[in-house]
Scaffold this motif. Structure first.
Motif, short mmCIF file in Angstrom:
data_model
loop_
_atom_site.label_atom_id
_atom_site.label_comp_id
_atom_site.label_asym_id
_atom_site.label_seq_id
_atom_site.Cartn_x
_atom_site.Cartn_y
_atom_site.Cartn_z
N LEU A 69 -27.41 -12.30 6.91
CA LEU A 69 -28.83 -12.65 6.99
C LEU A 69 -29.41 -12.88 5.60
CD1 LEU A 69 -31.27 -12.69 9.12
CD2 LEU A 69 -31.74 -10.40 8.27
N LEU A 70 -29.02 -12.04 4.67
CA LEU A 70 -29.47 -12.18 3.29
C LEU A 70 -29.01 -13.51 2.70
CD1 LEU A 70 -30.81 -10.87 0.80
CD2 LEU A 70 -28.64 -9.75 0.34
N LYS A 71 -27.80 -13.93 3.01
CA LYS A 71 -27.30 -15.22 2.53
C LYS A 71 -28.05 -16.37 3.19
CE LYS A 71 -22.70 -13.58 1.43
NZ LYS A 71 -21.30 -13.51 1.81
N ASP A 72 -28.31 -16.25 4.49
CA ASP A 72 -28.98 -17.33 5.23
C ASP A 72 -30.45 -17.47 4.87
OD1 ASP A 72 -26.55 -17.73 6.49
OD2 ASP A 72 -27.17 -16.78 8.38
N TYR A 73 -31.10 -16.37 4.54
CA TYR A 73 -32.54 -16.37 4.27
C TYR A 73 -32.87 -15.77 2.90
CZ TYR A 73 -33.41 -17.67 9.11
OH TYR A 73 -33.45 -18.34 10.30
N ASN A 74 -32.05 -16.07 1.90
CA ASN A 74 -32.27 -15.44 0.59
C ASN A 74 -33.60 -15.82 -0.03
OD1 ASN A 74 -31.91 -17.93 -0.69
ND2 ASN A 74 -29.74 -17.57 -1.02
N HIS A 75 -34.20 -16.89 0.41
CA HIS A 75 -35.52 -17.29 -0.09
C HIS A 75 -36.66 -16.51 0.59
CE1 HIS A 75 -34.67 -19.59 3.51
NE2 HIS A 75 -35.94 -19.92 3.60
N ARG A 76 -36.34 -15.73 1.62
CA ARG A 76 -37.36 -14.97 2.35
C ARG A 76 -37.13 -13.46 2.30
NH1 ARG A 76 -40.78 -18.33 3.16
NH2 ARG A 76 -42.03 -16.87 4.29
N ILE A 77 -36.03 -13.04 1.64
CA ILE A 77 -35.68 -11.62 1.56
C ILE A 77 -35.49 -11.24 0.10
CG2 ILE A 77 -34.00 -9.83 2.16
CD1 ILE A 77 -33.08 -11.62 4.49
N GLU A 78 -36.04 -10.09 -0.27
CA GLU A 78 -35.81 -9.55 -1.61
C GLU A 78 -35.50 -8.06 -1.48
OE1 GLU A 78 -37.79 -9.42 -6.06
OE2 GLU A 78 -38.85 -10.44 -4.45
N CYS A 79 -34.46 -7.64 -2.17
CA CYS A 79 -34.04 -6.24 -2.15
C CYS A 79 -34.06 -5.72 -3.58
CB CYS A 79 -32.63 -6.11 -1.58
SG CYS A 79 -32.46 -6.79 0.09
N ARG A 80 -34.58 -4.51 -3.74
CA ARG A 80 -34.64 -3.90 -5.06
C ARG A 80 -34.16 -2.46 -5.00
NH1 ARG A 80 -40.03 -5.92 -8.28
NH2 ARG A 80 -39.67 -8.15 -7.98
N ALA A 81 -33.49 -2.06 -6.07
CA ALA A 81 -32.99 -0.69 -6.21
C ALA A 81 -33.92 0.08 -7.14
CB ALA A 81 -31.57 -0.69 -6.77
N THR A 82 -34.24 1.29 -6.76
CA THR A 82 -35.12 2.13 -7.56
C THR A 82 -34.39 2.63 -8.81
OG1 THR A 82 -34.46 4.09 -6.33
CG2 THR A 82 -36.44 2.94 -5.57
N PRO A 83 -35.13 2.89 -9.88
CA PRO A 83 -34.50 3.45 -11.07
C PRO A 83 -34.16 4.93 -10.85
CG PRO A 83 -36.86 3.26 -11.41
CD PRO A 83 -36.55 2.64 -10.07
N ARG A 84 -33.33 5.44 -11.68
CA ARG A 84 -32.84 6.82 -11.58
C ARG A 84 -33.98 7.85 -11.47
NH1 ARG A 84 -27.87 7.13 -12.68
NH2 ARG A 84 -26.71 8.93 -12.80
N ASN A 85 -35.06 7.63 -12.21
CA ASN A 85 -36.15 8.61 -12.21
C ASN A 85 -36.94 8.66 -10.90
OD1 ASN A 85 -37.29 6.03 -12.91
ND2 ASN A 85 -39.14 7.08 -13.56
#
Length: 147
Positions: A69-85
């Motif tokens: 899904l991420l590959k098919d709709y990469n222009h409509r999905i954003e994923c972010r990882a939180t920093p360690r703190n």
């Protein structure tokens, strides 16, 4: 499971935005075929999906439908990882269109709350999500090179 039913209801009701936070999305059935269909409909109709998480490994390993899904709709999905703190944060929630919310008070427990179409119900979680998002870095790229 009641949580999953409420979350699916939120997906059905949402039209413009889905904003989700969980340490690893282990209890969100992102790999289920019906969830894939719901998210594809949402994204196809112009919705935007934002996921904030601590660790993407479980999604990469156990949710091939979501990775597709991420590959098919990469222009409509954003994923972010939180920093360690920020990785001590343990709540979990999904906000739809800023008026629907399904929230667990702690990621290790299923106790929580849900509200649909209620102005103000998602405000506190929305503020938390916005702050998390601002501090987080992109992750779960659609290709191995991130392109």
């Amino acid at each position: 499971m009641e949580f999953e039913a409420l979350w699916r209801e939120l997906l059905l009701r949402s039209r413009a935005t889905l904003q989700m936070f969980d340490p690893d999305f282990a209890v969100f059935p992102l790999g289920a075929s019906d969830v894939d269909a719901l998210l594809r409909r949402f994204l196809h109709e112009g919705g935007l999906l934002k996921l904030a998480l601590h660790r993407p490994a479980l999604i990469e390993r156990d949710y091939p439908r979501f990775v597709r899904l991420l590959k098919d709709y990469n222009h409509r999905i954003e994923c972010r990882a939180t920093p360690r703190n920020l990785q001590q944060l343990t709540d979990s929630f999904c906000i739809g269109d800023r008026v629907h919310i399904v929230r667990r008070f702690h990621c290790d427990h299923m106790r929580g709350e849900a509200a649909f179409g209620t102005a103000g119900a998602a405000d506190l979680s929305q503020e938390r999500f916005d702050a998390l998002w601002a501090e987080s870095a992109p992750t779960l790229h659609p290709t191995t090179t991130g392109l």
